[in-house]
Design an enzyme around this catalytic site. Structure first.
Site: not given
Ligand SMILES: *Cc1c(COP(=O)(O)O)cnc(C)c1O
Length: 379
Positions: A40, A267, A315
Site C-alpha cells: 500500500k 523564514y 518549501m
Molecule cells: C499496513 C498493514 C499491514 C503491514 O503492517 P507493517 O507494520 O507495515 O508490517 C498489515 N496488515 C494490515 C491490515 C495493514 O493495514
C-alpha cells in the site's frame, strides 16, 4: 530538437537488493506461513511496481494493498498472484473487484451482502476475507459478533470464503499484553467456528511487529510491510532485526557562503549564527516531503560528517550550518542513509519530526526523482 538538462540533484534512491535481503529475513521468521507482501501507499514510498515485481520475482505469491486502485494498478502491470485489498470497499466498487480478480475484505454484514449480490448479478464467485475487529475499532466486525457474521456470510451465494483476519493495535513491544489479548480473542473465535464446521483456508493477523514478536500469532499467512523495506517498526529494533533499509534520500549542496555571527537564517529567523562560519543551502524542502518539523532539529551528512539543519525548512530549500568547514557546492548530502561511517535512519528523522517511520517513508512527493539500484525491474 531535444533539449537535455541536468535533473535536480535531489533523489530518492531505492536499493532493490535490500528488498531481497529483507525478504530473506522475513522468510526466516515466517517459517511455514505464507507471506503477503504489503504494497500500500506506493509500497511505503518505494514504488508500487518496482517493489511488486521484485517480490514477485523472488517468489512472493500474495500481495496486500489498501485500496481498489492500487490493486488495479498491479493487475494492469501484469501481476497475477492473489491480491487482497485490505481496507476500503466503498459504494459500488464490487464490480471492479470482480473484473480485476481482487480479493475483497468483508468488514460488515452489509458489505458481504453487497458483494454476494453483485457477484450473483455478474455470475461470478467473489474471493472474500472476513475482517474481525479484536480491539482496533477501525473496520471489521467486533469479535463478539464474529461467529454469527461468519455463519451468515458462509451461507451467502457466490462467495468463496478464502480467509479471516484481524489486525494488532500494538505489537512492537516491549509490552505485548494487548496484542496477546487480541490473539486470544481471535483464537477463541476460530475455535468456535471450527466447532461449527467453518474453517478458512487462510487465517492471518501478523504485521511486521507480530511477525517478529508474536510467533504464536503467525497462523498460516503473515502480512509484513515495513520490515520488507528494511525498517523495523520501532527505533529500538534496528540492531535486533538485521534489516537493510532500501530507501535513502540524497541531495547536493547548491549554494555555499560565509555568514557573520548573529545573522538570522531562513523564514522568521528561527536560528542565528553563534559565530562567523559557513552555511550551505540544499535544494529541497517540505514540498518534497522533508518535514518542516525538522527545522533546527535534523542533521544531514556531508563528507561523512553530521551537520545541523538550521533555520526554518522552506518549501524548496533548506540550510545547513557548517561551522568552520568549507565544503563548497556540489557536495553530496545524505538526508536518510549512510555516508562514510555515519548513518541517519528513518526513525531518527521520525522521532525528530514527532511522527513514525511509516509517515517519513511514504511522505516523499512525486517531485523527487526516484532512482533504482540493484537487480530488478526499474520504471
Ligand atoms: C499496513 C498493514 C499491514 C503491514 O503492517 P507493517 O507494520 O507495515 O508490517 C498489515 N496488515 C494490515 C491490515 C495493514 O493495514
Amino acid at each position: 530538437m531535444v533539449t537535455t538538462f541536468r535533473k535536480r540533484p535531489t533523489h530518492l534512491r531505492i536499493d532493490l537488493n535490500a528488498l531481497t535481503h529483507n525478504l530473506r529475513i522475513v522468510r526466516e521468521h515466517a517459517k511455514d506461513s505464507q507471506i503477503m507482501a504489503i504494497l500500500k501507499a506506493d509500497a511505503y514510498g518505494h514504488g508500487l511496481l518496482p517493489a511488486a515485481k521484485k517480490f514477485a520475482d523472488l517468489g512472493v505469491n500474495y500481495f496486500g494493498v489498501a485500496f481498489l486502485e492500487e490493486g488495479v494498478e498491479l493487475r494492469r502491470a501484469g501481476i497475477e498472484a492473489p491480491i487482497l485489498v485490505l481496507g476500503g470497499l466503498v459504494g459500488n466498487q464490487v464490480k471492479h473487484f470482480l473484473d480485476y480478480h481482487l480479493d475483497m475484505t468483508a468488514s460488515s454484514l452489509y458489505k458481504a451482502e453487497q458483494i454476494s449480490r453483485e457477484a450473483q448479478r455478474m455470475n461470478r464467485t467473489a474471493r472474500v476475507h472476513l475482517k474481525i475487529d479484536t480491539g482496533m475499532n477501525r473496520i471489521g466486525v467486533r469479535v463478539s459478533n464474529g461467529a454469527g457474521f461468519a455463519l451468515d456470510v458462509a451461507r451467502m451465494p457466490n462467495i468463496d470464503l478464502v480467509g479471516i483476519f484481524t489486525h494488532f493495535v500494538r505489537a512492537q513491544g516491549p509490552d505485548l499484553e494487548l496484542a496477546n489479548r487480541q490473539f486470544e480473542l481471535f483464537s477463541e473465535l476460530l475455535n468456535e467456528l471450527r466447532k461449527k464446521g467453518i474453517e478458512f483456508p487462510l487465517v492471518h493477523a501478523a504485521n511486521s511487529s507480530a511477525l517478529f514478536n508474536l510467533p504464536h500469532a503467525h497462523f498460516n499467512l503473515v502480512r509484513p510491510g515495513l520490515s520488507l523495506y528494511g525498517v523495523p517498526p520501532g527505533a529500538h529494533l534496528y540492531g535486533k532485526w538485521k534489516l537493510k533499509p532500501a530507501m535513502s534520500i540524497v541531495s547536493e549542496t547548491v549554494y555555499f557562503k560565509g555568514i557573520r555571527k548573529g545573522s538570522g537564517v531562513g523564514y522568521m529567523h528561527t536560528w542565528e549564527a553563534p559565530r562567523d562560519g559557513w552555511l550551505a543551502t540544499l535544494p529541497l524542502g517540505y514540498g518534497d516531503g522533508y518535514p518542516r518539523m525538522l527545522s533546527n532539529r535534523a542533521d544531514v551528512l556531508i563528507r561523512g560528517k553530521r551537520y545541523p539543519v538550521v533555520g526554518n525548512i522552506s518549501m524548496d530549500q533548506a540550510m545547513v550550518w557548517l561551522g568552520d568547514d568549507e565544503v563548497g557546492v556540489g557536495e553530496e548530502v545524505v538526508l536518510i542513509g549512510s555516508q562514510g561511517e555515519e548513518n541517519i535512519t528513518v526513525w531518527e528523522l521520525a522521532k525528530k519530526a514527532e511522527t513514525i517511520a511509516y509517515e517519513i517513508l511514504c511522505g516523499w512527493t512525486p517531485r523527487v526523482p526516484r532512482i533504482y539500484e540493484g537487480s530488478g525491474w526499474k520504471p
